[in-house]
Design an enzyme around this catalytic site. Structure first.
Site, PDB file in Angstrom:
ATOM      1  N   ARG A 102      64.427  52.516  76.573  1.00 29.89           N
ATOM      2  CA  ARG A 102      63.340  53.189  77.266  1.00 29.89           C
ATOM      3  C   ARG A 102      63.499  52.977  78.766  1.00 29.89           C
ATOM      4  NH1 ARG A 102      57.052  51.918  76.281  1.00 29.89           N
ATOM      5  NH2 ARG A 102      57.663  49.989  77.281  1.00 29.89           N
ATOM      6  N   THR A 106      60.161  55.911  83.799  1.00 30.32           N
ATOM      7  CA  THR A 106      59.634  57.135  83.178  1.00 30.32           C
ATOM      8  C   THR A 106      59.126  56.901  81.754  1.00 30.32           C
ATOM      9  OG1 THR A 106      61.757  57.745  82.194  1.00 30.32           O
ATOM     10  CG2 THR A 106      61.342  58.496  84.454  1.00 30.32           C
ATOM     11  N   ASP A 198      58.044  42.179  75.035  1.00 28.71           N
ATOM     12  CA  ASP A 198      59.233  42.996  74.779  1.00 28.71           C
ATOM     13  C   ASP A 198      59.922  42.466  73.525  1.00 28.71           C
ATOM     14  OD1 ASP A 198      62.038  43.865  74.804  1.00 28.71           O
ATOM     15  OD2 ASP A 198      61.544  44.729  76.750  1.00 28.71           O
ATOM     16  N   ASP A 201      63.754  41.655  73.731  1.00 27.93           N
ATOM     17  CA  ASP A 201      64.043  40.433  74.491  1.00 27.93           C
ATOM     18  C   ASP A 201      63.683  39.190  73.686  1.00 27.93           C
ATOM     19  OD1 ASP A 201      65.073  41.748  76.660  1.00 27.93           O
ATOM     20  OD2 ASP A 201      63.195  41.743  77.795  1.00 27.93           O
TER      21      ASP A 201
HETATM   22  C1  PRP Z   1      61.280  49.107  72.659  1.00 27.09           C
HETATM   23  C2  PRP Z   1      60.923  49.138  71.193  1.00 27.09           C
HETATM   24  C3  PRP Z   1      60.908  50.605  70.889  1.00 27.09           C
HETATM   25  C4  PRP Z   1      60.383  51.203  72.167  1.00 27.09           C
HETATM   26  C5  PRP Z   1      58.932  51.546  71.990  1.00 27.09           C
HETATM   27  O1  PRP Z   1      62.641  49.288  72.826  1.00 27.09           O
HETATM   28  O2  PRP Z   1      61.820  48.408  70.394  1.00 27.09           O
HETATM   29  O3  PRP Z   1      62.179  51.137  70.562  1.00 27.09           O
HETATM   30  O4  PRP Z   1      60.529  50.189  73.181  1.00 27.09           O
HETATM   31  O5  PRP Z   1      58.417  52.197  73.094  1.00 27.09           O
HETATM   32  P1  PRP Z   1      57.998  53.725  73.088  1.00 27.09           P
HETATM   33  O6  PRP Z   1      57.163  53.928  71.863  1.00 27.09           O
HETATM   34  O7  PRP Z   1      57.198  53.874  74.352  1.00 27.09           O
HETATM   35  O8  PRP Z   1      59.231  54.570  73.107  1.00 27.09           O
HETATM   36  P2  PRP Z   1      63.352  49.159  74.252  1.00 27.09           P
HETATM   37  O9  PRP Z   1      63.513  50.501  74.863  1.00 27.09           O
HETATM   38  O10 PRP Z   1      62.661  48.115  75.079  1.00 27.09           O
HETATM   39  O11 PRP Z   1      64.811  48.703  73.867  1.00 27.09           O
HETATM   40  P3  PRP Z   1      65.314  47.358  73.134  1.00 27.09           P
HETATM   41  O12 PRP Z   1      64.906  47.464  71.683  1.00 27.09           O
HETATM   42  O13 PRP Z   1      66.777  47.409  73.334  1.00 27.09           O
HETATM   43  O14 PRP Z   1      64.672  46.183  73.826  1.00 27.09           O
HETATM   44  N1  URA Z   2      58.370  47.998  73.668  1.00 21.78           N
HETATM   45  C1  URA Z   2      58.177  46.670  73.473  1.00 21.78           C
HETATM   46  O1  URA Z   2      59.114  45.939  73.132  1.00 21.78           O
HETATM   47  N2  URA Z   2      56.931  46.175  73.631  1.00 21.78           N
HETATM   48  C2  URA Z   2      55.882  46.939  73.995  1.00 21.78           C
HETATM   49  O2  URA Z   2      54.766  46.421  74.127  1.00 21.78           O
HETATM   50  C3  URA Z   2      56.099  48.311  74.202  1.00 21.78           C
HETATM   51  C4  URA Z   2      57.353  48.810  74.025  1.00 21.78           C
END
Ligand code: PRP
Ligand code: URA
Length: 207
Positions: A102, A106, A198, A201
């Protein structure tokens, strides 16, 4: 389609441990996989079975076996953290992968990886990600799965907000959503409140 909040006491207890900011990465991962396993018990309630004849040590009898290929699609990274727990309950399930991140400004999802499984069009498919925030990542992952030919799709997450649920119900009205908690707010940075931070993370110990 339907939103199911699976608010079992065991899930509530484990999710509370995960929400705490001082929970270690190891405990976070263990609880996430355990919740995935507990949720699978409800999610798979309608999986098709066929009758088979078996022999017990005492006699012949009719038994049951899952009658469709099962495909799990973790959204990388965080979805990987729930997948093993679900696969433990259905060890024959195949794993497809979709990599999305994400954009921090944006909040739009960007694809960096996708690998399908065979026969996905005939499969019982679960898209898996712990977090449903704006819904952008989930919606894109479901679109990719549909481009691969998937027809029978459910989405399984841990923590969601109404905004994300509304987005999926608008973009993919044919997809049932299963969540362990529906939290009150999405903040201006796109984080679920109270949420758990997150997820990626915390699973992988980054940041
Ligand atoms: C996080 C989570 C989802 C997304 C949710 O992933 O695991 O995939 O954000 O947010 P949204 O509903 O607003 O799209 P992230 O993009 O942080 O990647 P990661 O899993 O690699 O940490
Ligand atoms: N992605 C995450 O990992 N945590 C949140 O709260 C939203 C999006």
């Amino acid at each position: 389609m339907a939103l199911t909040v699976i608010d079992h006491p065991l899930i509530k207890d484990k999710l509370t441990r995960m929400r705490k900011s001082d929970t270690s990465s190891k405990d976070f991962r263990e609880n996430l996989n355990e919740i995935g396993q507990l949720m699978a018990y409800e999610v798979f309630r309608d999986v098709p079975l066929k009758e088979i004849e078996i022999e017990t040590p005492v006699s012949k009898t009719q038994g049951y076996t899952i009658d469709v290929p099962v495909v799990l699609i973790p959204i990388i990274r965080a979805g990987l953290g729930m997948t093993e727990g679900i696969q433990r309950l259905v060890p024959t399930s195949r794993i497809a992968h979709i990599g999305l991140y994400r954009d921090e400004e944006t909040l739009e999802p960007h694809q960096y990886y996708a690998k399908a499984t065979k026969d996905i069009d005939k499969s019982y498919v679960l898209v898996v990600d712990p977090m449903l925030a704006t819904g952008g990542s989930c919606s894109k992952a479901i679109s990719i799965a549909k481009e691969w030919g998937a027809k029978n799709i459910k989405f399984v997450c841990l923590v969601s907000v109404q905004e994300g649920v509304d987005r999926i119900q608008k973009d993919h009205p044919d997809v049932d959503i299963y969540t362990a908690a529906l939290d009150p707010i999405l903040n201006e940075d796109g984080y679920i409140v109270p949420g758990l931070g997150d997820a990626g993370d915390r699973i992988f110990g980054t940041k």
